[in-house]
Design a protein around this motif. Structure first.
Motif, short mmCIF file in Angstrom:
data_model
loop_
_atom_site.label_atom_id
_atom_site.label_comp_id
_atom_site.label_asym_id
_atom_site.label_seq_id
_atom_site.Cartn_x
_atom_site.Cartn_y
_atom_site.Cartn_z
N UNK A 224 0.30 -10.64 2.25
CA UNK A 224 -1.35 -10.82 2.00
C UNK A 224 -1.59 -9.92 0.82
N UNK A 225 -0.57 -9.75 0.06
CA UNK A 225 -1.01 -8.80 -1.39
C UNK A 225 -0.44 -9.38 -2.70
N UNK B 108 -4.40 -17.02 3.83
CA UNK B 108 -4.33 -15.65 4.29
C UNK B 108 -4.06 -15.88 5.82
N UNK B 109 -3.05 -14.94 6.42
CA UNK B 109 -2.55 -13.55 5.59
C UNK B 109 -1.41 -13.74 5.03
N UNK C 175 0.92 -1.15 -0.14
CA UNK C 175 0.12 0.00 0.21
C UNK C 175 0.81 1.24 0.08
N UNK C 176 0.37 2.55 -0.38
CA UNK C 176 0.85 3.83 -0.22
C UNK C 176 1.60 3.93 0.91
N UNK D 114 -7.25 -9.68 0.29
CA UNK D 114 -6.11 -8.77 0.26
C UNK D 114 -5.92 -8.15 1.57
N UNK D 115 -4.84 -8.11 2.05
CA UNK D 115 -4.55 -7.56 3.35
C UNK D 115 -3.58 -6.20 3.14
N UNK D 116 -3.05 -6.02 4.14
CA UNK D 116 -1.98 -4.87 4.20
C UNK D 116 -0.66 -5.08 4.13
#
Length: 742
Positions: free
Chosen positions: A664-665, A636-637, A507-508, A658-660
C-alpha cells in the motif's frame, strides 16, 4: 582377412567387424561377413549383419535381397525377430551418437519388415521430433499408432512410450494428433497414473512457459477423466481455467478440490485455490471476503497444529496459501504474523525431505564462515528468479544488472525457466550482463550445489512468495547471506536475512513485525532509467469519448479489485462532469460489467461513462496507451508498482492512497522519489478530493506533468546508476556485518 579357423577366431573377427562399423568402414565389415557366410552358411546372423552393412552403404535393394534369401528357407518368425534385433541395436546406437538420419532410415526398414512393431513406430516419432521434422507424415503415423494401441499396448516399451509422450508435449503440444495420441495412451495403458504424474509436469510448462493455459486445461481434463480424485491434477486444472479466463470452471474445480481434502493442510491449500479463483474473476466481492476469512481461520488452526510430517508437495504449495491477504486487508502486523508462521512451518517440513542436501549445505556454510575474508576485492552476488524475462520484475531489475561494477561484483544469475527457448530480452539484459548465467528447470534441484560451487556470498531472491518453488529453494540456505528484493513483500522465511526497502515504502514500525532485518536504502528501493514506448493503438474516438472529456484510467487485474476502494473511484467520476473511467485488466468481462454496473447505480454514476479495455499487444504499446488518460487512479490496498512507474514515466498525474503495508506504499515511495507530492492521499476523503481536484484543475495537471518530465534528469527514481551504487554499498555493508559476526 581370411577366416581359416572360424570357431577359434570368431570373437576376434567379430570385434574387428564391429570396429569397422564404428569407423564407418562398411565395405571392410561387409567383406568379413561375406567370408563368414562362406564358412558358416547356416549362421543367419551373418546375413543380418551383411545386409546391414550393405544398407549403410546405400545399397538398399542388395540388403533386402540378402535378408530375404536367408529368410526363405527358415522359420521366418524366429529369424525375423533376430534380424529386427540387429537393426534395432544399430538404430539405437545411431541415436546415441546423434546420427538421426541413419537411425531413421533403419527404422523405416524395420517398419517394412514388421509394420506393426509399435516400439519401432515410437522410435520413428522420437527421431522426427529430435530432428524437428514433424510433418504430415508424422501426423499420419500417430493416427496409425492410435489404431494399434488397443491390441499392442501390452507390447510397448513403457519408458519409450513415456519418452515419446513427453517429447510430443514439449515440441508439438498444439497438434490435434498429439492430443488424440495422449488421450489414447491414457485410455489403453493399464496404469495411467504413471503417465499422468509424469506428463502433468510438462502440461504445467505448457501453461506457464508456453503461455497456453487453455491448451494445458485440455490435457489436464484428459488426465482427470482417468483419475477423477487426483488432487494434483484438480489443483492445476483450476489454475489453468483461471489463467485462460474460464473463470466459472476455475471456481467449480477449486471447490471440487476442497471437497476431496481430508487433512487440515489440504483444506488450507484447497481454500487458497478457491480464494484465488474468486479474486481472479474480479466480481465476487462477498465470496472473496468470506473465503479469505475462512482462510485465516484455517491457517491459524494449521499453525497451532504445527504438523511435522507434511509431504514435499503440500509443504511447497502452502507457502503462498495466505498470499491474497494484503490485497484485501491493510493489516501488515496480522498478515505478516500469519505469513511468517506459515513460512516457518513449510520450511521445517521441507528440510526433512532434503536430509542429505540440507546438512551438507550447512557444513559448507560453516566452512565458508571460518574462511571468510573481510576485505574482499570482489563479492559474488547471485540473483534467483523465474522473472528474468519480459515480466514486470524483469523490466525493473534489468538496470541493476546493467550498472553493476564487474570489478567489485561478480553477478551470477539463476533463471528458473523450463523452456528450451530464451527470449532476446533475457539475453540482452541478463545473460550478457552476468558473470555466469544458469538456467534451471522448476524441478531441477541441482541449483543448491551450483550456488555453493559459485561461492555466492549474497543470494538475492526476486520472487518471494509469488513462486512457491523459489520459497522452497530459499528454505535451504546455500549462501552466507540471503536477501529478498523487489518481487513482492517479505516471505517471512527464517532463512532470509534481509529485506530491501527505503525510507518510504515501509513505516518506521515495520521492523516490529518483520522477521527479516529491514535494510533501507538511502532514497529508493527501485529505480529505472526509463521505459520503451511504442505507438498507441487506443484513441478516444474509438471509445466514443469526447475530445474534451476528462479521462481517468485504472489498471487492475481481477484480484486487485477492492469494492470499497472502487466506490471511491466512482465518487470521483460522479463529482467531475464530462469524465470517464477506463478499466483495464484481466477479469471476467461480463460479470465485471454487472459488478461495476451495480456499484455505479449505488453511487449515482451513469454506467455509460465506464469503458472496459482489452489488453495491449505489447508492454510498449500499453505504455503508449496511457497517454489517453488525464489522471491514473491507483489501486488500494495493493498499489500499482510497475504500472505506477510507467505512469510517472509517461508524465501522467497519479492519485494514490497510502496505507501501512509494503503493497500500500509502492506508489507513495515512487512519487516521492520522482519529486511529486500532489495526488498522495492518506485517507479515503483525501483520495476523493485529489481525484476531483485533478479532474477539474487542468493547470495543476499540466504543472505535475511538467514536473515529471523535468524529474527525468534529476530524480532518484530515474537514476538507476546511482541506485545500483546504493545497492552495492548495501551488499558490502551486509558482508562486513557477516564477517564481523553480527
Amino acid at each position: 582377412m581370411t577366416l581359416s579357423k572360424p570357431h577359434a577366431n570368431k570373437n576376434n573377427w567379430q570385434q574387428q567387424a564391429e570396429k569397422y562399423l564404428i569407423e564407418e568402414n562398411y565395405i571392410a565389415a561387409a567383406s568379413l561377413y561375406e567370408q563368414a557366410i562362406e564358412i558358416e552358411p547356416d549362421i543367419k546372423s551373418h546375413y543380418w549383419n551383411l545386409g546391414l552393412m550393405l544398407l549403410l552403404q546405400g545399397q538398399e535393394t542388395e540388403a533386402q535381397m540378402t535378408w530375404l534369401m536367408a529368410l526363405s528357407d527358415t522359420e521366418e518368425e524366429l529369424y525375423t525377430a533376430e534380424l529386427l534385433e540387429v537393426l534395432e541395436k544399430e538404430s539405437e546406437r545411431r541415436v546415441n551418437i546423434k546420427d538421426y538420419q541413419t537411425a531413421w532410415a533403419i527404422c523405416q526398414h524395420i517398419r517394412e519388415i514388421n509394420p506393426e512393431n509399435i516400439n519401432n513406430l515410437f522410435n520413428i516419432i522420437k527421431i522426427e521430433l529430435l530432428t524437428e521434422n514433424f510433418t504430415e507424415h508424422t501426423t499420419i503415423l500417430l493416427e496409425f499408432i492410435i489404431e494399434l494401441l488397443p491390441k499392442k499396448i501390452n507390447n510397448c516399451d513403457f519408458e519409450l512410450l513415456l519418452d515419446v509422450i513427453i517429447n510430443l508435449l514439449v515440441s508439438k503440444p498444439t497438434e490435434e494428433s498429439v492430443f488424440n495420441f495422449f488421450e489414447a495412451c491414457l485410455n489403453y495403458y493399464s496404469e495411467p497414473l504413471i503417465i499422468i504424474d509424469t506428463a502433468m509436469l510438462e502440461v504445467i510448462n505448457i501453461a506457464v512457459f508456453k503461455k497456453m493455459p487453455g491448451l494445458a486445461a485440455r490435457f489436464a481434463e484428459c488426465c482427470l477423466h482417468q483419475a477423477p480424485r487426483h488432487r494434483g491434477v484438480i489443483t492445476q486444472l483450476s489454475h489453468f481455467y483461471q489463467n485462460s479466463q474460464q473463470y466459472t470452471k476455475g471456481i467449480e474445480t477449486a471447490k471440487r478440490y476442497y471437497e476431496l481434502a481430508t487433512t487440515l493442510a489440504d483444506k488450507v491449500s484447497a481454500n487458497a485455490l478457491i480464494v484465488r479463483a474468486f479474486m481472479t474473476s474480479g466480481s465476487y466481492w462477498q465470496e472473496v471476503c468470506a473465503s479469505l476469512q475462512q482462510q485465516v481461520l484455517l491457517a491459524k488452526e494449521l499453525i497451532q497444529e504445527n504438523p511435522n510430517n507434511l509431504d514435499k508437495a503440500t509443504s511447497a504449495v502452502l507457502f503462498n496459501s495466505v498470499f491474497f491477504l494484503p490485497y484485501i486487508y491493510d493489516e501488515p502486523q496480522n498478515n505478516h504474523r500469519i505469513q511468517h508462521e506459515i513460512s516457518r512451518l513449510c520450511q521445517q517440513n521441507l528440510i526433512k525431505h532434503y536430509n542429505e542436501i540440507s546438512p551438507r549445505q550447512d557444513e559448507l556454510l560453516i566452512l565458508r564462515k571460518k574462511n571468510a575474508i573481510k576485505d574482499r576485492k570482489t563479492l559474488n552476488i547471485g540473483y534467483i528468479s523465474h522473472c528474468l524475462k519480459r515480466h514486470s520484475v524483469g523490466w525493473l531489475c534489468r538496470w541493476l544488472f546493467k550498472y553493476h561494477n564487474p570489478e567489485k561484483f561478480k553477478i551470477h544469475s539463476y533463471f528458473l525457466h523450463d523452456s528450451n527457448t530464451v527470449e532476446q530480452f533475457t539475453k540482452n539484459n541478463f545473460i550478457d550482463n552476468s558473470y555466469k548465467f544458469h538456467q534451471f528447470g522448476i524441478y531441477d534441484y541441482g541449483i543448491w550445489d551450483q550456488i555453493q560451487a559459485d561461492e555466492i556470498d549474497i543470494l538475492v531472491d526476486l520472487d518471494s512468495i509469488t513462486l512457491d518453488h523459489s520459497c522452497e529453494l530459499m528454505s535451504i540456505k546455500s549462501a552466507p547471506i540471503q536477501v529478498t528484493w523487489l518481487g513482492w513483500d517479505s516471505s517471512g522465511l527464517p532463512s532470509i536475512d534481509y529485506f530491501i526497502a527505503d525510507p518510504y515504502v515501509l513505516p518506521e514500525s515495520a521492523q516490529d513485525y518483520y522477521s527479516e532485518t529491514i535494510w533501507r536504502l538511502p532514497q529508493t528501493y527501485i529505480a529505472v532509467d526509463g521505459f520503451e514506448v511504442d505507438v498507441p493503438n487506443l484513441r478516444r474516438e474509438n471509445l466514443d469519448i469526447p475530445s474534451d472529456a476528462i479521462v481517468y484510467f485504472m489498471t487492475q487485474k481481477g484480484y486487485k479489485r477492492h469494492q470499497e476502494h472502487l466506490q471511491l473511484q466512482l465518487r470521483i467520476i460522479r463529482e467531475v462532469p464530462n469524465s470517464y473511467l477506463l478499466i483495464k485488466g484481466d477479469a471476467d468481462l461480463e460479470s465485471s460489467k454487472e459488478f461495476f454496473e451495480g456499484m455505479a447505480e449505488t453511487e449515482g454514476v451513469d454506467f455509460s461513462r465506464l469503458r472496459f479495455l482489452p489488453g495491449a499487444p505489447t508492454e510498449a504499446i500499453h505504455r503508449a496507451n496511457l497517454a489517453i488518460a488525464d489522471i491514473v487512479l491507483d489501486t488500494y490496498p495493493y498499489n500499482g508498482a510497475t504500472t505506477t512507474l510507467e505512469t510517472l514515466w509517461m508524465c501522467i498525474p497519479v492519485v494514490t492512497r497510502v496505507g501501512q503495508q509494503f503493497a500500500a506504499r509502492n506508489s507513495y515511495t515512487m512519487m516521492m522519489n520522482a519529486g511529486i507530492t500532489e495526488g498522495i492521499a492518506w485517507t479515503e476523503d483525501e483520495y476523493v478530493e485529489w481525484g476531483v481536484r485533478l479532474g477539474k484543475d487542468e493547470k495543476l495537471r499540466q504543472q505535475i506533468s511538467w514536473k515529471l518530465r523535468q524529474s527525468r534528469q534529476t530524480a532518484p527514481l530515474w537514476n538507476a546508476k546511482q541506485f545500483t551504487r546504493d545497492m552495492e554499498q548495501a551488499y558490502e555493508q551486509m558482508w562486513q556485518r557477516y564477517v564481523d559476526g553480527n
